[in-house]
Design a protein around this motif. Structure first.
Motif, PDB file in Angstrom:
ATOM      1  N   PHE A 141       0.813  -1.070   0.073  1.00 23.03           N
ATOM      2  CA  PHE A 141      -0.120  -0.017   0.006  1.00 23.03           C
ATOM      3  C   PHE A 141       0.879   1.442   0.155  1.00 23.03           C
ATOM      4  O   PHE A 141       0.778   2.326  -0.841  1.00 23.03           O
ATOM      5  N   LEU A 142       1.815   1.357   0.705  1.00 25.60           N
ATOM      6  CA  LEU A 142       2.722   2.457   0.974  1.00 25.60           C
ATOM      7  C   LEU A 142       3.550   2.559  -0.334  1.00 25.60           C
ATOM      8  O   LEU A 142       3.863   3.838  -0.865  1.00 25.60           O
ATOM      9  N   ALA A 143       4.092   1.392  -0.910  1.00 30.03           N
ATOM     10  CA  ALA A 143       4.924   1.486  -2.083  1.00 30.03           C
ATOM     11  C   ALA A 143       3.807   2.032  -3.278  1.00 30.03           C
ATOM     12  O   ALA A 143       4.409   3.234  -3.873  1.00 30.03           O
ATOM     13  N   ALA A 144       2.891   1.781  -3.267  1.00 31.44           N
ATOM     14  CA  ALA A 144       1.962   2.267  -4.495  1.00 31.44           C
ATOM     15  C   ALA A 144       1.477   3.714  -4.122  1.00 31.44           C
ATOM     16  O   ALA A 144       1.634   4.429  -5.243  1.00 31.44           O
ATOM     17  N   ALA A 145       1.559   4.270  -2.840  1.00 28.85           N
ATOM     18  CA  ALA A 145       1.286   5.599  -2.599  1.00 28.85           C
ATOM     19  C   ALA A 145       2.486   6.524  -3.039  1.00 28.85           C
ATOM     20  O   ALA A 145       2.399   7.421  -3.383  1.00 28.85           O
ATOM     21  N   HIS A 203       4.121  10.959  -9.193  1.00 33.96           N
ATOM     22  CA  HIS A 203       3.603  11.693 -10.439  1.00 33.96           C
ATOM     23  C   HIS A 203       2.730  12.725 -10.510  1.00 33.96           C
ATOM     24  O   HIS A 203       2.021  13.320 -10.905  1.00 33.96           O
ATOM     25  N   LEU A 204       2.829  13.531  -9.086  1.00 26.11           N
ATOM     26  CA  LEU A 204       2.149  14.738  -8.862  1.00 26.11           C
ATOM     27  C   LEU A 204       2.906  15.843  -9.588  1.00 26.11           C
ATOM     28  O   LEU A 204       4.105  15.744 -10.023  1.00 26.11           O
ATOM     29  N   PRO A 205       2.195  16.839 -10.004  1.00 24.06           N
ATOM     30  CA  PRO A 205       0.680  17.017  -9.840  1.00 24.06           C
ATOM     31  C   PRO A 205      -0.312  16.781 -10.646  1.00 24.06           C
ATOM     32  O   PRO A 205      -1.368  17.128 -11.195  1.00 24.06           O
ATOM     33  N   ASN A 206       0.181  15.496 -11.681  1.00 22.10           N
ATOM     34  CA  ASN A 206      -0.536  15.156 -12.653  1.00 22.10           C
ATOM     35  C   ASN A 206      -1.487  14.211 -12.067  1.00 22.10           C
ATOM     36  O   ASN A 206      -1.357  13.030 -12.057  1.00 22.10           O
ATOM     37  N   LEU A 207      -2.784  14.672 -11.885  1.00 18.64           N
ATOM     38  CA  LEU A 207      -3.900  13.801 -10.999  1.00 18.64           C
ATOM     39  C   LEU A 207      -4.260  12.617 -11.555  1.00 18.64           C
ATOM     40  O   LEU A 207      -4.418  11.728 -11.264  1.00 18.64           O
ATOM     41  N   SER A 208      -4.519  12.806 -13.097  1.00 22.35           N
ATOM     42  CA  SER A 208      -4.674  11.574 -13.863  1.00 22.35           C
ATOM     43  C   SER A 208      -3.874  10.502 -13.896  1.00 22.35           C
ATOM     44  O   SER A 208      -4.116   9.165 -13.578  1.00 22.35           O
ATOM     45  N   LEU A 209      -2.513  10.796 -13.626  1.00 22.95           N
ATOM     46  CA  LEU A 209      -1.501  10.029 -13.440  1.00 22.95           C
ATOM     47  C   LEU A 209      -1.161   9.493 -12.117  1.00 22.95           C
ATOM     48  O   LEU A 209      -1.149   8.150 -11.899  1.00 22.95           O
ATOM     49  N   VAL A 210      -1.504  10.232 -11.282  1.00 20.15           N
ATOM     50  CA  VAL A 210      -1.567   9.964  -9.866  1.00 20.15           C
ATOM     51  C   VAL A 210      -2.667   8.965  -9.693  1.00 20.15           C
ATOM     52  O   VAL A 210      -2.314   7.678  -8.796  1.00 20.15           O
ATOM     53  N   LEU A 262      -1.460   4.719  -8.803  1.00 21.82           N
ATOM     54  CA  LEU A 262      -1.652   4.178  -7.456  1.00 21.82           C
ATOM     55  C   LEU A 262      -2.311   2.903  -7.873  1.00 21.82           C
ATOM     56  O   LEU A 262      -1.981   1.987  -6.840  1.00 21.82           O
ATOM     57  N   VAL A 263      -3.078   2.733  -8.672  1.00 21.43           N
ATOM     58  CA  VAL A 263      -3.662   1.405  -8.945  1.00 21.43           C
ATOM     59  C   VAL A 263      -2.660   0.338  -9.659  1.00 21.43           C
ATOM     60  O   VAL A 263      -2.475  -0.867  -9.288  1.00 21.43           O
ATOM     61  N   TRP A 264      -1.895   0.890 -10.250  1.00 20.16           N
ATOM     62  CA  TRP A 264      -0.969  -0.006 -11.183  1.00 20.16           C
ATOM     63  C   TRP A 264       0.371  -0.191 -10.183  1.00 20.16           C
ATOM     64  O   TRP A 264       0.800  -1.470 -10.106  1.00 20.16           O
ATOM     65  N   GLY A 265       0.504   0.735  -9.253  1.00 23.09           N
ATOM     66  CA  GLY A 265       1.300   0.425  -8.285  1.00 23.09           C
ATOM     67  C   GLY A 265       1.317  -0.751  -7.365  1.00 23.09           C
ATOM     68  O   GLY A 265       2.016  -1.574  -7.174  1.00 23.09           O
ATOM     69  N   ALA A 266       0.019  -0.804  -6.928  1.00 24.70           N
ATOM     70  CA  ALA A 266      -0.374  -1.907  -6.143  1.00 24.70           C
ATOM     71  C   ALA A 266      -0.458  -3.295  -6.811  1.00 24.70           C
ATOM     72  O   ALA A 266      -0.081  -4.286  -6.243  1.00 24.70           O
ATOM     73  N   VAL A 267      -1.080  -3.022  -8.056  1.00 20.54           N
ATOM     74  CA  VAL A 267      -1.162  -4.507  -8.814  1.00 20.54           C
ATOM     75  C   VAL A 267       0.158  -4.839  -9.178  1.00 20.54           C
ATOM     76  O   VAL A 267       0.205  -6.130  -9.158  1.00 20.54           O
ATOM     77  N   SER A 268       0.978  -4.143  -9.653  1.00 22.37           N
ATOM     78  CA  SER A 268       2.468  -4.485 -10.037  1.00 22.37           C
ATOM     79  C   SER A 268       3.017  -4.917  -8.795  1.00 22.37           C
ATOM     80  O   SER A 268       4.018  -6.033  -8.835  1.00 22.37           O
ATOM     81  N   HIS A 322      -1.019  16.115 -19.713  1.00 21.94           N
ATOM     82  CA  HIS A 322       0.349  17.407 -20.433  1.00 21.94           C
ATOM     83  C   HIS A 322       1.260  16.239 -20.895  1.00 21.94           C
ATOM     84  O   HIS A 322       2.398  16.486 -20.380  1.00 21.94           O
ATOM     85  N   HIS A 323       1.181  15.460 -22.206  1.00 23.89           N
ATOM     86  CA  HIS A 323       2.259  14.740 -22.625  1.00 23.89           C
ATOM     87  C   HIS A 323       2.830  13.710 -21.298  1.00 23.89           C
ATOM     88  O   HIS A 323       4.235  13.667 -21.521  1.00 23.89           O
ATOM     89  N   MET A 324       2.117  13.241 -20.470  1.00 24.65           N
ATOM     90  CA  MET A 324       2.589  12.326 -19.483  1.00 24.65           C
ATOM     91  C   MET A 324       3.489  12.858 -18.688  1.00 24.65           C
ATOM     92  O   MET A 324       4.488  12.415 -18.097  1.00 24.65           O
ATOM     93  N   ARG A 325       3.648  14.331 -18.353  1.00 23.96           N
ATOM     94  CA  ARG A 325       4.405  14.785 -17.857  1.00 23.96           C
ATOM     95  C   ARG A 325       4.174  15.039 -16.141  1.00 23.96           C
ATOM     96  O   ARG A 325       2.970  14.873 -15.849  1.00 23.96           O
ATOM     97  N   VAL A 326       5.261  15.292 -15.340  1.00 27.54           N
ATOM     98  CA  VAL A 326       5.060  15.211 -13.974  1.00 27.54           C
ATOM     99  C   VAL A 326       6.116  16.300 -13.341  1.00 27.54           C
ATOM    100  O   VAL A 326       6.920  16.855 -14.289  1.00 27.54           O
ATOM    101  N   GLY A 327       6.038  16.739 -12.148  1.00 29.39           N
ATOM    102  CA  GLY A 327       6.563  17.752 -11.567  1.00 29.39           C
ATOM    103  C   GLY A 327       6.427  19.008 -12.281  1.00 29.39           C
ATOM    104  O   GLY A 327       5.478  19.407 -12.633  1.00 29.39           O
ATOM    105  N   LEU A 328       7.476  19.872 -12.385  1.00 31.54           N
ATOM    106  CA  LEU A 328       7.737  21.101 -12.756  1.00 31.54           C
ATOM    107  C   LEU A 328       7.375  20.979 -14.261  1.00 31.54           C
ATOM    108  O   LEU A 328       6.548  21.980 -14.847  1.00 31.54           O
TER     109      LEU A 328
END
Length: 222
Positions: A146-150, A156-163, A167-173, A207-213
């Motif tokens: 759970f924490l690893a997925a979090a 991936h912040l602030p890209n909320l769609s990727l977050v 989160l789901v894929w992190g737990a599944v993987s 945003h072209h799968m971008r994260v962060g700044l």
């Protein structure tokens, strides 16, 4: 029962070892987050250092290929994940076409696609070989997942769609790696699903799968 190739991740460790695991995790993850929020030029300088440090810490313990998930162990039993990812991709594309969100890939050339898949392989290495073992030695296995997925999602912040997606894929993987202990299929599946996400979800959202700044500095072409 554990095999001879299985890393003893769930065994209790001395307090000083747990403190070391926590310190390594905080340092490595903080460095990656910092780089994601640096300007592009600074990322070119400090990015490789932030990504190399976790690799060096993992390899310093001299793990076997099977312990890293880079051997043959679990490969054949886990192959079902790839057709499952293909099926999910097909369904997602059909739905995106139907509702009108499907669009072409930002850079559809082979080098871009291949580079992205290599990157997803390394993301799985960081998640499964760097983050998860340290969390599992500190917490119970389920809490570690759970924490690893979090943490994976936070990166991936602030890209909320990727977050949400990570989160789901992190737990599944993490669950799949715990069962099969093989990175190849997970990296390829993540690459496929990531490319599917890129063309099925409106670019205005990710945003072209971008994260962060880079996410904040994105300006769509009119």
């Amino acid at each position: 029962m554990a095999t001879t190739d299985s890393p003893s991740l769930a065994l209790p460790v001395p307090r000083q070892h747990g403190s070391r695991d926590l310190a390594e995790l905080l340092i490595g993850f903080s460095a990656i987050l910092l780089v994601l929020w640096l300007p592009s030029r600074a990322q070119l300088i400090f990015g490789p250092l932030a990504l190399f440090a976790p690799l060096a810490m993992v390899l310093s313990k001299k793990p076997t290929l099977n312990q890293l998930g880079l051997g043959w162990r679990g490969l054949i039993p886990s192959l079902w994940v790839l057709p499952a990812a293909v099926a999910l991709t097909i369904v997602s594309v059909l739905m995106a076409r139907r509702i009108g969100t499907f669009h072409s890939l930002y850079s559809p050339d082979f080098a871009h696609v291949w580079g992205y898949v290599v990157w997803t392989m390394y993301q799985q290495f960081l998640l499964q070989d760097y983050v998860m073992p340290r969390l599992t030695r500190i917490l119970s296995s389920d809490r570690a997942i759970f924490l690893a997925a979090a943490l994976f999602a936070v990166a991936h912040l602030p890209n909320l769609s990727l977050v949400a997606a990570t989160l789901v894929w992190g737990a599944v993987s993490c669950l799949l790696f715990r069962r099969y202990h093989n990175l190849y299929v997970l990296g390829l599946a993540q690459g496929m699903l990531g490319l599917c996400f890129a063309v099925c979800v409106p670019d205005l959202w990710h945003h072209h799968m971008r994260v962060g700044l880079g996410y904040l500095h994105y300006h769509p072409k009119v």
